[in-house]
Scaffold this active site. Structure first.
Site, PDB file in Angstrom:
ATOM      1  N   TYR A  22       1.163  -6.998   8.590  1.00 62.67           N
ATOM      2  CA  TYR A  22       1.085  -7.585   7.430  1.00 62.67           C
ATOM      3  C   TYR A  22       0.582  -8.983   7.439  1.00 62.67           C
ATOM      4  O   TYR A  22       0.169  -9.571   6.038  1.00 62.67           O
ATOM      5  CB  TYR A  22       2.346  -7.596   6.369  1.00 62.67           C
ATOM      6  CG  TYR A  22       2.861  -6.021   6.349  1.00 62.67           C
ATOM      7  CD1 TYR A  22       2.288  -5.230   5.512  1.00 62.67           C
ATOM      8  CD2 TYR A  22       3.972  -5.755   7.227  1.00 62.67           C
ATOM      9  CE1 TYR A  22       2.569  -4.022   5.429  1.00 62.67           C
ATOM     10  CE2 TYR A  22       4.560  -4.317   7.204  1.00 62.67           C
ATOM     11  CZ  TYR A  22       3.862  -3.454   6.413  1.00 62.67           C
ATOM     12  OH  TYR A  22       4.322  -2.225   6.217  1.00 62.67           O
ATOM     13  N   HIS A  99      -2.360  -1.740  -0.874  1.00 68.21           N
ATOM     14  CA  HIS A  99      -1.521  -1.620   0.391  1.00 68.21           C
ATOM     15  C   HIS A  99      -2.167  -2.688   1.205  1.00 68.21           C
ATOM     16  O   HIS A  99      -3.285  -2.764   1.379  1.00 68.21           O
ATOM     17  CB  HIS A  99      -1.675  -0.476   1.194  1.00 68.21           C
ATOM     18  CG  HIS A  99      -0.760   0.931   0.401  1.00 68.21           C
ATOM     19  ND1 HIS A  99       0.637   0.746   0.331  1.00 68.21           N
ATOM     20  CD2 HIS A  99      -0.974   1.665  -0.447  1.00 68.21           C
ATOM     21  CE1 HIS A  99       0.918   1.689  -0.522  1.00 68.21           C
ATOM     22  NE2 HIS A  99      -0.191   2.414  -0.805  1.00 68.21           N
TER      23      HIS A  99
END
Length: 145
Positions: A22, A99
């Protein structure tokens, strides 16, 4: 134009959790990026985050009287929350699912998004800049309506 960005579970831990997936930008850094970029486009943006499915559904339902568009990162709920899917379908507001990671390059269970089917589009794998792309996307959808 007014947009809400709705973030689901564990998004508040960005910059702390799984940086290899991430990235290292904190949640606060992402908020700064979203606010700065939306202001430069002349778009008013609010951001909401919750780890609770019910809170996310309530925010989606409340959006119908306030916002022109929704950007949603449902986190893990995207893979199984029929309730969030139904909330998105139940309001007449364009939405884009975001996302940060490329869910299609990850585990099999992450490659299915039931919530994306209730959205006009999905952005996956563009990192935190997926939020900015989604703002442009909502702006374009509304312009063409």
């Amino acid at each position: 134009m007014k947009i809400i960005v709705i973030n689901g579970p564990n998004i508040n831990l960005l910059g702390i959790r799984e940086k290899d997936i991430y990235g290292s930008m904190t949640y606060e850094g992402i908020l700064e990026l979203i606010y700065r970029e939306s202001r430069s486009m002349g778009i008013d943006v609010d951001v909401f985050q919750s780890n609770s499915e019910g809170d996310l559904i309530d925010k989606i339902q409340d959006a119908r009287n306030i916002y022109d568009g929704i950007i949603i990162n449902p986190g893990g709920y995207s893979h199984y929350s029929i309730a969030i899917h139904d909330a998105l379908k139940g309001i007449n507001i364009p939405s884009i699912e975001v996302h940060i990671s490329n869910i299609y390059a990850r585990e099999d269970f992450r490659q299915v998004s039931v919530t994306a089917k209730a959205c006009e589009a999905q952005i996956s794998g563009m990192g935190v800049y997926g939020y900015i792309l989604a703002i442009y996307g909502i702006k374009n959808i509304l312009k063409n309506r």
